[in-house]
Design a protein around this motif. Structure first.
Motif, PDB file in Angstrom:
ATOM      1  N   LYS A  71       0.844  -1.201   0.000  1.00  0.00           N
ATOM      2  CA  LYS A  71       0.000   0.000   0.000  1.00  0.00           C
ATOM      3  C   LYS A  71       0.881   1.255   0.000  1.00  0.00           C
ATOM      4  CE  LYS A  71      -3.974   2.194   1.091  1.00  0.00           C
ATOM      5  NZ  LYS A  71      -5.119   2.264   0.261  1.00  0.00           N
ATOM      6  N   ALA A  72       1.929   1.248   0.832  1.00  0.00           N
ATOM      7  CA  ALA A  72       2.822   2.410   0.916  1.00  0.00           C
ATOM      8  C   ALA A  72       3.532   2.647  -0.417  1.00  0.00           C
ATOM      9  CB  ALA A  72       3.845   2.212   2.026  1.00  0.00           C
ATOM     10  N   GLU A  73       4.001   1.588  -1.079  1.00  0.00           N
ATOM     11  CA  GLU A  73       4.672   1.739  -2.373  1.00  0.00           C
ATOM     12  C   GLU A  73       3.709   2.287  -3.409  1.00  0.00           C
ATOM     13  OE1 GLU A  73       7.992  -1.815  -2.412  1.00  0.00           O
ATOM     14  OE2 GLU A  73       5.904  -2.335  -2.832  1.00  0.00           O
ATOM     15  N   SER A  74       2.499   1.782  -3.402  1.00  0.00           N
ATOM     16  CA  SER A  74       1.494   2.216  -4.371  1.00  0.00           C
ATOM     17  C   SER A  74       1.144   3.689  -4.193  1.00  0.00           C
ATOM     18  CB  SER A  74       0.242   1.349  -4.225  1.00  0.00           C
ATOM     19  OG  SER A  74      -0.731   1.721  -5.157  1.00  0.00           O
ATOM     20  N   VAL A  75       0.923   4.093  -2.951  1.00  0.00           N
ATOM     21  CA  VAL A  75       0.592   5.496  -2.667  1.00  0.00           C
ATOM     22  C   VAL A  75       1.769   6.401  -3.041  1.00  0.00           C
ATOM     23  CG1 VAL A  75       0.114   7.135  -0.802  1.00  0.00           C
ATOM     24  CG2 VAL A  75      -1.130   4.975  -0.912  1.00  0.00           C
ATOM     25  N   CYS A  76       2.981   5.978  -2.678  1.00  0.00           N
ATOM     26  CA  CYS A  76       4.169   6.763  -2.988  1.00  0.00           C
ATOM     27  C   CYS A  76       4.331   6.929  -4.498  1.00  0.00           C
ATOM     28  CB  CYS A  76       5.412   6.098  -2.394  1.00  0.00           C
ATOM     29  SG  CYS A  76       6.949   6.980  -2.745  1.00  0.00           S
ATOM     30  N   ALA A  77       4.178   5.839  -5.249  1.00  0.00           N
ATOM     31  CA  ALA A  77       4.321   5.905  -6.710  1.00  0.00           C
ATOM     32  C   ALA A  77       3.262   6.813  -7.318  1.00  0.00           C
ATOM     33  CB  ALA A  77       4.241   4.509  -7.304  1.00  0.00           C
ATOM     34  N   ASP A  78       2.036   6.717  -6.817  1.00  0.00           N
ATOM     35  CA  ASP A  78       0.955   7.566  -7.319  1.00  0.00           C
ATOM     36  C   ASP A  78       1.269   9.041  -7.082  1.00  0.00           C
ATOM     37  OD1 ASP A  78      -1.676   7.989  -8.445  1.00  0.00           O
ATOM     38  OD2 ASP A  78      -2.341   8.458  -6.414  1.00  0.00           O
ATOM     39  N   ARG A  79       1.714   9.374  -5.886  1.00  0.00           N
ATOM     40  CA  ARG A  79       2.057  10.760  -5.566  1.00  0.00           C
ATOM     41  C   ARG A  79       3.268  11.233  -6.359  1.00  0.00           C
ATOM     42  NH1 ARG A  79       1.213  10.594   0.983  1.00  0.00           N
ATOM     43  NH2 ARG A  79      -1.056  10.632   0.912  1.00  0.00           N
ATOM     44  N   CYS A  80       4.238  10.351  -6.518  1.00  0.00           N
ATOM     45  CA  CYS A  80       5.452  10.698  -7.265  1.00  0.00           C
ATOM     46  C   CYS A  80       5.100  11.064  -8.706  1.00  0.00           C
ATOM     47  CB  CYS A  80       6.437   9.526  -7.221  1.00  0.00           C
ATOM     48  SG  CYS A  80       7.992   9.831  -8.078  1.00  0.00           S
ATOM     49  N   VAL A  81       4.275  10.241  -9.345  1.00  0.00           N
ATOM     50  CA  VAL A  81       3.874  10.494 -10.730  1.00  0.00           C
ATOM     51  C   VAL A  81       3.079  11.795 -10.822  1.00  0.00           C
ATOM     52  CG1 VAL A  81       2.425   9.639 -12.624  1.00  0.00           C
ATOM     53  CG2 VAL A  81       3.964   8.074 -11.428  1.00  0.00           C
ATOM     54  N   ALA A  82       2.147  11.998  -9.893  1.00  0.00           N
ATOM     55  CA  ALA A  82       1.335  13.219  -9.909  1.00  0.00           C
ATOM     56  C   ALA A  82       2.205  14.465  -9.752  1.00  0.00           C
ATOM     57  CB  ALA A  82       0.285  13.161  -8.798  1.00  0.00           C
ATOM     58  N   LYS A  83       3.146  14.416  -8.817  1.00  0.00           N
ATOM     59  CA  LYS A  83       4.033  15.564  -8.601  1.00  0.00           C
ATOM     60  C   LYS A  83       4.920  15.796  -9.825  1.00  0.00           C
ATOM     61  CE  LYS A  83       4.261  15.346  -3.567  1.00  0.00           C
ATOM     62  NZ  LYS A  83       5.125  15.075  -2.407  1.00  0.00           N
ATOM     63  N   TYR A  84       5.418  14.722 -10.438  1.00  0.00           N
ATOM     64  CA  TYR A  84       6.280  14.852 -11.608  1.00  0.00           C
ATOM     65  C   TYR A  84       5.535  15.571 -12.728  1.00  0.00           C
ATOM     66  CZ  TYR A  84       9.656  13.564 -15.204  1.00  0.00           C
ATOM     67  OH  TYR A  84      10.585  13.607 -16.205  1.00  0.00           O
ATOM     68  N   PHE A  85       4.295  15.145 -12.995  1.00  0.00           N
ATOM     69  CA  PHE A  85       3.526  15.774 -14.067  1.00  0.00           C
ATOM     70  C   PHE A  85       3.131  17.208 -13.719  1.00  0.00           C
ATOM     71  CE2 PHE A  85       2.694  11.392 -15.648  1.00  0.00           C
ATOM     72  CZ  PHE A  85       3.230  11.584 -16.904  1.00  0.00           C
ATOM     73  N   GLN A  86       2.831  17.469 -12.453  1.00  0.00           N
ATOM     74  CA  GLN A  86       2.487  18.828 -12.041  1.00  0.00           C
ATOM     75  C   GLN A  86       3.675  19.762 -12.257  1.00  0.00           C
ATOM     76  OE1 GLN A  86       1.453  19.246  -7.910  1.00  0.00           O
ATOM     77  NE2 GLN A  86       1.096  21.438  -8.082  1.00  0.00           N
ATOM     78  N   VAL A  87       4.849  19.350 -11.821  1.00  0.00           N
ATOM     79  CA  VAL A  87       6.044  20.181 -11.990  1.00  0.00           C
ATOM     80  C   VAL A  87       6.371  20.341 -13.472  1.00  0.00           C
ATOM     81  CG1 VAL A  87       8.539  20.262 -11.588  1.00  0.00           C
ATOM     82  CG2 VAL A  87       6.995  19.703  -9.713  1.00  0.00           C
ATOM     83  N   ASN A  88       6.246  19.251 -14.224  1.00  0.00           N
ATOM     84  CA  ASN A  88       6.514  19.296 -15.662  1.00  0.00           C
ATOM     85  C   ASN A  88       5.591  20.308 -16.344  1.00  0.00           C
ATOM     86  OD1 ASN A  88       7.517  18.686 -18.173  1.00  0.00           O
ATOM     87  ND2 ASN A  88       6.639  16.657 -18.271  1.00  0.00           N
ATOM     88  N   ARG A  89       4.304  20.304 -15.976  1.00  0.00           N
ATOM     89  CA  ARG A  89       3.337  21.237 -16.557  1.00  0.00           C
ATOM     90  C   ARG A  89       3.663  22.678 -16.154  1.00  0.00           C
ATOM     91  NH1 ARG A  89      -1.102  18.995 -14.889  1.00  0.00           N
ATOM     92  NH2 ARG A  89      -1.136  20.145 -12.922  1.00  0.00           N
ATOM     93  N   GLU A  90       3.990  22.887 -14.866  1.00  0.00           N
ATOM     94  CA  GLU A  90       4.297  24.239 -14.399  1.00  0.00           C
ATOM     95  C   GLU A  90       5.550  24.800 -15.070  1.00  0.00           C
ATOM     96  OE1 GLU A  90       4.430  24.143 -10.119  1.00  0.00           O
ATOM     97  OE2 GLU A  90       2.305  23.630  -9.961  1.00  0.00           O
ATOM     98  N   VAL A  91       6.564  23.976 -15.230  1.00  0.00           N
ATOM     99  CA  VAL A  91       7.785  24.420 -15.910  1.00  0.00           C
ATOM    100  C   VAL A  91       7.474  24.738 -17.370  1.00  0.00           C
ATOM    101  CG1 VAL A  91      10.064  23.682 -16.713  1.00  0.00           C
ATOM    102  CG2 VAL A  91       9.384  23.272 -14.351  1.00  0.00           C
TER     103      VAL A  91
END
Length: 103
Positions: A71-91
């Motif tokens: 569960k922890a790995e899944s949540v972490c991966a989900d948040r990691c991907v979301a943050k990556y795309f958010q930062v990518n979009r903002e940049v």
């Protein structure tokens, strides 16, 4: 059946798709389109490889005791991907604004 959803049953004129080239504007020749598509595919592949490497190192436990993600790995991966795309979009937005300001 799906006329309202896809625009077939409406009396309004069809709207062009976002990103579609307006009528009357010169289109790229087929070789330029192919080169642009290849470049875009290369950029997407590179972005996916970076995302995969970053989130794998950050989130996945290196001891494979179970075939499923925890569960922890899944949540972490989900948040990691979301943050990556958010930062990518903002940049990307920031770079677009800077480019527009220079013109």
């Amino acid at each position: 059946m799906f006329g309202g959803v896809f625009g077939g049953g409406s009396s309004k004129p069809a709207q062009p798709m976002p990103g579609a080239m307006p009528p009357g504007q010169a289109q790229l020749d087929p070789n330029a389109q192919l080169a642009a598509a290849e470049q875009e595919m290369e950029m997407v592949t590179d972005m996916f490889a970076r995302l995969n490497d970053l989130c794998y190192k950050k989130c996945l436990i290196q001891r494979y005791s179970d075939e499923e993600l925890t569960k922890a790995e899944s949540v972490c991966a989900d948040r990691c991907v979301a943050k990556y795309f958010q930062v990518n979009r903002e940049v990307g937005d920031k770079l677009a604004k800077m480019s527009a300001a220079k013109q």
